[in-house]
Scaffold this active site. Structure first.
Site, PDB file in Angstrom:
ATOM      1  N   LYS A 204      44.460   9.331 -41.733  1.00 11.99           N
ATOM      2  CA  LYS A 204      45.536  10.188 -41.238  1.00 11.99           C
ATOM      3  C   LYS A 204      46.867   9.782 -41.878  1.00 11.99           C
ATOM      4  O   LYS A 204      47.605  10.610 -42.384  1.00 11.99           O
ATOM      5  CB  LYS A 204      45.619  10.066 -39.708  1.00 11.99           C
ATOM      6  CG  LYS A 204      46.740  10.853 -39.095  1.00 11.99           C
ATOM      7  CD  LYS A 204      46.763  10.663 -37.595  1.00 11.99           C
ATOM      8  CE  LYS A 204      48.084  11.161 -37.027  1.00 11.99           C
ATOM      9  NZ  LYS A 204      48.198  10.924 -35.602  1.00 11.99           N
ATOM     10  N   GLU A 210      42.710  -1.244 -45.174  1.00 13.16           N
ATOM     11  CA  GLU A 210      41.260  -1.301 -45.399  1.00 13.16           C
ATOM     12  C   GLU A 210      40.785  -0.088 -46.205  1.00 13.16           C
ATOM     13  O   GLU A 210      40.008  -0.216 -47.154  1.00 13.16           O
ATOM     14  CB  GLU A 210      40.513  -1.306 -44.058  1.00 13.16           C
ATOM     15  CG  GLU A 210      40.654  -2.564 -43.237  1.00 13.16           C
ATOM     16  CD  GLU A 210      41.804  -2.492 -42.245  1.00 13.16           C
ATOM     17  OE1 GLU A 210      42.815  -1.797 -42.519  1.00 13.16           O
ATOM     18  OE2 GLU A 210      41.696  -3.143 -41.186  1.00 13.16           O
ATOM     19  N   GLY A 265      44.421   9.616 -33.967  1.00 13.91           N
ATOM     20  CA  GLY A 265      43.269   9.174 -34.750  1.00 13.91           C
ATOM     21  C   GLY A 265      41.974   9.201 -33.960  1.00 13.91           C
ATOM     22  O   GLY A 265      40.948   9.709 -34.418  1.00 13.91           O
ATOM     23  N   ARG A 266      42.022   8.686 -32.725  1.00 17.45           N
ATOM     24  CA  ARG A 266      40.789   8.592 -31.923  1.00 17.45           C
ATOM     25  C   ARG A 266      40.376   9.933 -31.327  1.00 17.45           C
ATOM     26  O   ARG A 266      39.378  10.005 -30.623  1.00 17.45           O
ATOM     27  CB  ARG A 266      40.966   7.527 -30.837  1.00 17.45           C
ATOM     28  CG  ARG A 266      42.210   7.695 -29.976  1.00 17.45           C
ATOM     29  CD  ARG A 266      42.495   6.421 -29.194  1.00 17.45           C
ATOM     30  NE  ARG A 266      43.748   6.448 -28.444  1.00 17.45           N
ATOM     31  CZ  ARG A 266      44.932   6.102 -28.941  1.00 17.45           C
ATOM     32  NH1 ARG A 266      45.046   5.743 -30.209  1.00 17.45           N
ATOM     33  NH2 ARG A 266      46.014   6.121 -28.185  1.00 17.45           N
ATOM     34  N   GLU A 351      41.744   2.127 -26.583  1.00 22.86           N
ATOM     35  CA  GLU A 351      42.967   2.292 -27.375  1.00 22.86           C
ATOM     36  C   GLU A 351      43.948   3.213 -26.630  1.00 22.86           C
ATOM     37  O   GLU A 351      45.152   3.093 -26.762  1.00 22.86           O
ATOM     38  CB  GLU A 351      42.640   2.846 -28.768  1.00 22.86           C
ATOM     39  CG  GLU A 351      43.734   2.523 -29.772  1.00 22.86           C
ATOM     40  CD  GLU A 351      43.374   2.846 -31.219  1.00 22.86           C
ATOM     41  OE1 GLU A 351      42.812   3.919 -31.471  1.00 22.86           O
ATOM     42  OE2 GLU A 351      43.689   2.028 -32.106  1.00 22.86           O
ATOM     43  N   HIS A 382      16.434  -4.910 -20.865  1.00 22.36           N
ATOM     44  CA  HIS A 382      15.780  -6.182 -21.168  1.00 22.36           C
ATOM     45  C   HIS A 382      16.808  -7.215 -21.608  1.00 22.36           C
ATOM     46  O   HIS A 382      16.462  -8.214 -22.241  1.00 22.36           O
ATOM     47  CB  HIS A 382      14.709  -5.950 -22.235  1.00 22.36           C
ATOM     48  CG  HIS A 382      13.721  -4.911 -21.784  1.00 22.36           C
ATOM     49  ND1 HIS A 382      12.642  -5.224 -20.989  1.00 22.36           N
ATOM     50  CD2 HIS A 382      13.711  -3.571 -21.941  1.00 22.36           C
ATOM     51  CE1 HIS A 382      11.975  -4.114 -20.709  1.00 22.36           C
ATOM     52  NE2 HIS A 382      12.615  -3.091 -21.261  1.00 22.36           N
ATOM     53  N   LYS A 510      48.606  -4.981 -37.422  1.00 22.32           N
ATOM     54  CA  LYS A 510      48.664  -4.540 -38.824  1.00 22.32           C
ATOM     55  C   LYS A 510      49.845  -5.190 -39.539  1.00 22.32           C
ATOM     56  O   LYS A 510      49.717  -5.694 -40.647  1.00 22.32           O
ATOM     57  CB  LYS A 510      48.845  -3.018 -38.895  1.00 22.32           C
ATOM     58  CG  LYS A 510      47.592  -2.205 -38.702  1.00 22.32           C
ATOM     59  CD  LYS A 510      47.892  -0.746 -39.036  1.00 22.32           C
ATOM     60  CE  LYS A 510      46.746   0.167 -38.687  1.00 22.32           C
ATOM     61  NZ  LYS A 510      47.004   1.571 -38.943  1.00 22.32           N
TER      62      LYS A 510
HETATM   63  O1  LIG Z   1      43.479   7.314 -40.192  1.00 16.39           O
HETATM   64  P1  LIG Z   1      44.319   6.139 -40.458  1.00 16.39           P
HETATM   65  O2  LIG Z   1      45.772   6.483 -40.546  1.00 16.39           O
HETATM   66  O3  LIG Z   1      43.851   5.388 -41.674  1.00 16.39           O
HETATM   67  O4  LIG Z   1      44.205   5.179 -39.242  1.00 16.39           O
HETATM   68  C1  LIG Z   1      43.009   4.560 -38.883  1.00 16.39           C
HETATM   69  C2  LIG Z   1      43.160   3.856 -37.546  1.00 16.39           C
HETATM   70  O5  LIG Z   1      44.257   2.951 -37.675  1.00 16.39           O
HETATM   71  C3  LIG Z   1      44.636   2.227 -36.520  1.00 16.39           C
HETATM   72  O6  LIG Z   1      43.786   1.178 -36.317  1.00 16.39           O
HETATM   73  C4  LIG Z   1      44.771   3.061 -35.289  1.00 16.39           C
HETATM   74  O7  LIG Z   1      44.889   2.248 -34.172  1.00 16.39           O
HETATM   75  C5  LIG Z   1      43.594   4.015 -35.117  1.00 16.39           C
HETATM   76  O8  LIG Z   1      43.859   4.887 -34.050  1.00 16.39           O
HETATM   77  C6  LIG Z   1      43.434   4.811 -36.396  1.00 16.39           C
HETATM   78  O9  LIG Z   1      42.405   5.731 -36.231  1.00 16.39           O
END
Ligand SMILES: O=P(O)(O)OC[C@H]1O[C@H](O)[C@H](O)[C@@H](O)[C@@H]1O
Length: 545
Positions: A204, A210, A265-266, A351, A382, A510
């Protein structure tokens, strides 16, 4: 102190919940409890009768929802008001699954139209790739998709693709890379052929370390496998709300699928972030999933609170966290395809509701979001179910099961169902001391031994659970199910008056991570931080212990 905990309804709930009888007696007293405390909507059936609740509990919970203006908060979200106040954003993932004829205006723009245009772009792309019209640099059709993204740009696509495995068209395979650990991408690339591999980079922000690092490594791999710089456009596409940054990074402008800052994002799998899902199951199935989510949106928006599934589930979760001391909630999917769902709900809820101040900055004086965890049944039986039955922590559970299997094979499904229902029954009724003793009456143990063992066999019961059933796992029912949990999360956040849509805790991690990165690559040893951080950084620089 917050106004919430000072309210008479809150105080009434505190007293009321202490005096509730064991669920066993609630069932004994009302043979219609199952009929009275179950509901269905959008292809889902919810049995909430195995909760520590009477009519009075429910009416107090509904009163709490009324007093905290739940309904107007729901409307505010759907209408695009700036409810994510700390980021000054609207929260409109519901617009991603709105009917095409609907109009939702944001800053003078009908965003439903933008969503529709992006869906058309997705549909064209899915068709081109799966029909083989989209060719790789040597003229071969694409066979494998590598989805690179993390957090919300990873879990949704991965878990939904896994859940909808029976709907894969069979034209493509998909691999997911999230972790910056090189082992993740290396292991994936080992089995792939650059000529027939397409990378979908999902971010996003287009600023997540990463994802950028994994994409650069994927591009290097592509170039070392024989691809040329001007072939990159045939093998790399991106999904982002930061189109400028993606273009600057080198992604062809025609290969960028937009999303928007009003999608968290979530909550983003319904947007072009869901492109890997659409590539695997086809656009029609993807749209069916949106349809299921839209049905749940309409239910959430329009059903009275007393029959509103997300409201009921949100209120029960709040009941246990705030009035019974529960600190975690377990999601148990009795369906192999849904095995990833607990992890998805974990991100969604933790989150969103892992917060400590209300919207006006007041420190909360009640528990907010619980730890969400879980796994697939029957495996968990189990392992960790022991703690659910006899441990000291109260852990409310959700059991989720389709009535019909995609793989009807012998006695498998009936056994699965018997375990699922048997667990909810055992959690609710438990086994008292007399029953435990009685069960051993025929054994060869001495009377003293029987007494001792009976004490170990006692299960207190009165452990709450919801059971969610559906006819079959389909794109539509899955869409409804995920939207149900999204709104369940919203309900709790709204009553607590917290911001369920920011994530400042993650942001700090971050930023500090970037600072440490600079220190790890500096010329001199770290000295400026705390002794532990300096020590760890310097040990890494040294490369041995
Ligand atoms: O989609 P991006 O901008 O790469 O973000 C990826 C992720 O980054 C962070 O960890 C946020 O807490 C997430 O909510 C998000 O989905």
């Amino acid at each position: 102190m917050t106004r919430l905990t000072q309210s008479n309804t809150w105080k009434a709930l505190q007293t009321h919940t202490q005096a509730l009888p064991h669920m066993r007696s609630l069932f004994e007293d009302d043979t219609q409890r199952f009929n009275n405390m179950s509901t269905s909507a959008c292809g889902l059936f919810l049995d909430y009768s195995k909760n520590r609740a009477t009519e009075e509990t429910l009416s107090l919970l509904f009163k709490l929802a009324d007093e905290t203006q739940l309904v107007s908060k729901i409307n505010a979200m759907f209408n695009g008001e700036i409810i994510n106040t700390t980021e000054n954003r609207a929260v409109l993932h519901t617009a991603l699954r709105a009917k095409p004829e609907q109009k939702i205006m944001l800053d003078g723009v009908n965003i439903v139209q933008e969503v529709q245009e992006t869906q058309q772009q997705m549909a064209k792309f899915v068709e081109a790739v799966s029909s083989g019209h989209w060719k790789g640099y040597t003229g071969k059709a694409i066979t494998d998709v590598v989805s690179i993204g993390i957090g919300g740009s990873f879990l949704g696509p991965k878990i939904v693709s896994q859940a909808l495995r029976p709907y894969w068209t069979g034209k493509l395979n998909c691999h997911f890379v999230a972790n910056v650990d090189a082992s993740s991408i290396t292991e994936k690339l080992k089995v792939l052929d650059a000529e027939t591999t397409l990378f979908v980079m999902s971010s996003k922000s287009f600023g997540t370390q990463e994802t950028l690092t994994n994409t650069l490594s994927a591009k290097d791999w592509f170039l070392t496998q024989g691809g040329e710089q001007n072939d990159v456009a045939k093998h790399f596409v991106a999904v982002t709300s930061n189109v400028a940054k993606a273009t600057e990074f080198g992604i062809d402008a025609n290969n960028i699928f937009p999303m928007w800052d009003w999608v968290g994002g979530r909550y983003s799998l319904w947007s072009a972030i869901g492109l890997p899902i659409a590539l695997l199951i086809g656009m029609d199935n993807f749209l069916d999933m949106l349809k299921g989510a839209n049905e749940m949106d309409q239910h959430f928006l329009n059903a009275p609170l007393t029959e509103n599934m997300p409201v009921l589930m949100g209120l029960f979760s709040l009941l246990y966290g705030n009035f019974h001391g529960a600190q975690s909630h377990v999601v148990l999917t009795y369906d192999h395809y849904l095995r990833g769902l607990p992890a998805y709900f974990q991100q969604l809820d933790m989150e969103s509701n892992g917060k400590s101040v209300t919207l006006d900055g007041t420190q909360v004086d009640f528990s907010t979001g619980p730890v969400i965890w879980g796994g697939e049944g029957t495996n968990g039986q189990h392992a960790y179910h022991q703690l659910l039955h006899q441990g000291t922590a109260l852990i409310p559970a959700d059991f989720i099961m389709p009535l019909n299997s995609h793989n009807p094979l012998g006695e498998h499904h009936i056994q699965l169902a018997s375990n699922c229902f048997g667990q909810t029954q055992a959690l609710m009724q438990g086994r008292n001391y007399d029953e435990a003793l009685e069960e051993m009456s025929d054994s060869k143990l001495s009377a003293d031994e029987q007494v001792l063992i009976a004490k170990h066999k006692v299960m207190p019961g009165n452990k709450p659970s919801n059971t969610i059933l559906m006819d079959k796992l389909t794109p539509t029912t899955l869409g409804s199910l995920i939207a149900l949990y999204e709104h369940r999360t919203f309900v709790q956040g709204a009553i607590w008056d917290i911001n369920s849509f920011d994530q400042w805790g993650v942001e700090l991690g971050k930023n500090l991570g970037n600072d440490v990165l600079d220190r790890l690559s500096a010329d001199t040893d770290a000295t400026a931080l705390d002794s532990s951080s300096n020590g760890l950084i310097n040990m890494f620089r040294q490369g041995n212990i």
